[in-house]
Design a protein around this motif. Structure first.
Motif, PDB file in Angstrom:
ATOM      1  N   PHE A   1      -3.054  -0.525   0.863  1.00 38.43           N
ATOM      2  CA  PHE A   1      -2.990  -1.004  -0.351  1.00 38.43           C
ATOM      3  C   PHE A   1      -4.180  -1.281  -1.079  1.00 38.43           C
ATOM      4  O   PHE A   1      -4.348  -0.971  -2.269  1.00 38.43           O
ATOM      5  N   ASP A   2      -5.381  -1.873  -0.557  1.00 42.49           N
ATOM      6  CA  ASP A   2      -6.467  -1.998  -1.289  1.00 42.49           C
ATOM      7  C   ASP A   2      -7.173  -0.960  -1.794  1.00 42.49           C
ATOM      8  O   ASP A   2      -7.939  -0.729  -2.748  1.00 42.49           O
ATOM      9  N   LEU A   3      -6.999   0.179  -0.915  1.00 38.37           N
ATOM     10  CA  LEU A   3      -7.592   1.528  -1.508  1.00 38.37           C
ATOM     11  C   LEU A   3      -6.641   2.237  -2.523  1.00 38.37           C
ATOM     12  O   LEU A   3      -6.973   3.404  -3.130  1.00 38.37           O
ATOM     13  N   GLY A   4      -5.419   1.765  -2.687  1.00 40.92           N
ATOM     14  CA  GLY A   4      -4.643   2.451  -3.654  1.00 40.92           C
ATOM     15  C   GLY A   4      -3.779   3.648  -3.286  1.00 40.92           C
ATOM     16  O   GLY A   4      -3.499   4.235  -3.981  1.00 40.92           O
ATOM     17  N   LEU A   5      -3.688   3.702  -1.905  1.00 40.54           N
ATOM     18  CA  LEU A   5      -3.215   4.985  -1.172  1.00 40.54           C
ATOM     19  C   LEU A   5      -1.797   4.633  -1.193  1.00 40.54           C
ATOM     20  O   LEU A   5      -1.291   5.989  -1.233  1.00 40.54           O
ATOM     21  N   ILE A   6      -1.174   3.559  -0.883  1.00 42.07           N
ATOM     22  CA  ILE A   6       0.343   3.319  -0.932  1.00 42.07           C
ATOM     23  C   ILE A   6       0.676   2.151  -1.896  1.00 42.07           C
ATOM     24  O   ILE A   6      -0.062   1.471  -2.116  1.00 42.07           O
ATOM     25  N   THR A   7       1.979   2.353  -1.967  1.00 38.55           N
ATOM     26  CA  THR A   7       2.828   1.306  -2.539  1.00 38.55           C
ATOM     27  C   THR A   7       3.566   0.657  -1.433  1.00 38.55           C
ATOM     28  O   THR A   7       3.762   1.289  -0.446  1.00 38.55           O
ATOM     29  N   SER A   8       4.340  -0.427  -1.816  1.00 40.36           N
ATOM     30  CA  SER A   8       5.604  -0.768  -1.122  1.00 40.36           C
ATOM     31  C   SER A   8       6.546   0.330  -0.622  1.00 40.36           C
ATOM     32  O   SER A   8       6.932   0.177   0.572  1.00 40.36           O
ATOM     33  N   LEU A   9       6.866   1.026  -1.489  1.00 42.51           N
ATOM     34  CA  LEU A   9       7.708   1.952  -1.276  1.00 42.51           C
ATOM     35  C   LEU A   9       7.250   3.200  -0.260  1.00 42.51           C
ATOM     36  O   LEU A   9       7.858   3.522   0.547  1.00 42.51           O
ATOM     37  N   SER A  10       6.144   3.535  -0.562  1.00 42.76           N
ATOM     38  CA  SER A  10       5.565   4.423   0.397  1.00 42.76           C
ATOM     39  C   SER A  10       5.244   3.859   1.754  1.00 42.76           C
ATOM     40  O   SER A  10       5.120   4.744   2.694  1.00 42.76           O
ATOM     41  N   MET A  11       4.899   2.642   1.736  1.00 43.41           N
ATOM     42  CA  MET A  11       4.692   1.859   3.163  1.00 43.41           C
ATOM     43  C   MET A  11       5.992   2.100   3.724  1.00 43.41           C
ATOM     44  O   MET A  11       5.962   2.380   5.221  1.00 43.41           O
ATOM     45  N   VAL A  12       7.032   1.962   3.274  1.00 44.87           N
ATOM     46  CA  VAL A  12       8.386   2.003   3.977  1.00 44.87           C
ATOM     47  C   VAL A  12       8.529   3.389   4.617  1.00 44.87           C
ATOM     48  O   VAL A  12       8.892   3.766   5.624  1.00 44.87           O
ATOM     49  N   ARG A  13       8.128   4.407   3.457  1.00 48.35           N
ATOM     50  CA  ARG A  13       8.099   5.762   4.018  1.00 48.35           C
ATOM     51  C   ARG A  13       7.311   6.141   5.095  1.00 48.35           C
ATOM     52  O   ARG A  13       7.621   6.598   6.044  1.00 48.35           O
ATOM     53  N   LEU A  14       6.267   5.541   5.133  1.00 46.44           N
ATOM     54  CA  LEU A  14       5.305   5.784   6.156  1.00 46.44           C
ATOM     55  C   LEU A  14       5.642   5.147   7.442  1.00 46.44           C
ATOM     56  O   LEU A  14       5.521   5.632   8.448  1.00 46.44           O
ATOM     57  N   LEU A  15       6.330   4.129   7.382  1.00 51.51           N
ATOM     58  CA  LEU A  15       6.820   3.316   8.797  1.00 51.51           C
ATOM     59  C   LEU A  15       8.123   4.182   9.318  1.00 51.51           C
ATOM     60  O   LEU A  15       8.054   4.360  10.371  1.00 51.51           O
ATOM     61  N   VAL A  16       8.804   4.849   8.500  1.00 54.53           N
ATOM     62  CA  VAL A  16       9.827   5.849   8.977  1.00 54.53           C
ATOM     63  C   VAL A  16       9.028   6.916   9.896  1.00 54.53           C
ATOM     64  O   VAL A  16       9.366   7.397  10.833  1.00 54.53           O
ATOM     65  N   GLN A  17       8.057   7.561   8.877  1.00 54.15           N
ATOM     66  CA  GLN A  17       7.546   8.452   9.873  1.00 54.15           C
ATOM     67  C   GLN A  17       6.623   8.169  10.957  1.00 54.15           C
ATOM     68  O   GLN A  17       6.754   8.991  11.949  1.00 54.15           O
ATOM     69  N   VAL A  18       6.224   7.031  11.114  1.00 58.14           N
ATOM     70  CA  VAL A  18       5.695   6.248  12.417  1.00 58.14           C
ATOM     71  C   VAL A  18       6.727   6.311  13.369  1.00 58.14           C
ATOM     72  O   VAL A  18       6.567   6.585  14.494  1.00 58.14           O
TER      73      VAL A  18
END
Length: 87
Positions: free
Chosen positions: A35-52
Motif C-alpha cells: 500500500f505504501d508503494l502504491g502498488l495495490i488498493t483494498s480491492l486489489s488486495m482482495v484479488r491478491l488474497l484470492v490468488q494466494v
C-alpha cells in the motif's frame, strides 16, 4: 513452498492487478508495504488474497491475522505458508 517461488507469484499477481511493468522481478523488497508503494488498493488486495489462496490450495481466513501482517511479501509468506511446507 519455496519462498522465492511464492514471492515471484505474488509479484506477478500485483503486476497484473496494477498494470505496472516495474513490479516484476525483484523491484520491491520483501519488507516493503504494498500500500505504501502504491502498488495495490483494498480491492486489489482482495484479488491478491484470492490468488494466494489458489497458490496455496487453501482458503485464507483473514480474520485470524492482523491485516498489516499481509501487506508485505515476507508477511504474506510467514503468515500464510504452513510451517510444514517451508523451503
Amino acid at each position: 513452498m519455496d519462498r522465492q517461488f511464492f514471492y515471484s507469484a505474488v509479484r506477478s499477481a500485483i503486476q497484473e492487478f496494477s498494470g505496472e511493468q516495474h513490479v516484476g522481478g525483484d523491484q520491491f523488497g520483501e519488507d516493503e508495504n504494498f500500500f505504501d508503494l502504491g502498488l495495490i488498493t483494498s480491492l486489489s488486495m482482495v484479488r491478491l488474497l484470492v490468488q494466494v489462496e489458489k497458490l496455496l490450495g487453501t482458503e485464507v481466513d483473514v480474520t485470524l491475522y492482523e491485516p498489516e501482517s499481509l501487506f508485505t511479501l515476507r508477511g504474506l509468506y510467514d503468515t500464510l505458508v504452513p510451517a510444514g511446507s517451508l523451503e
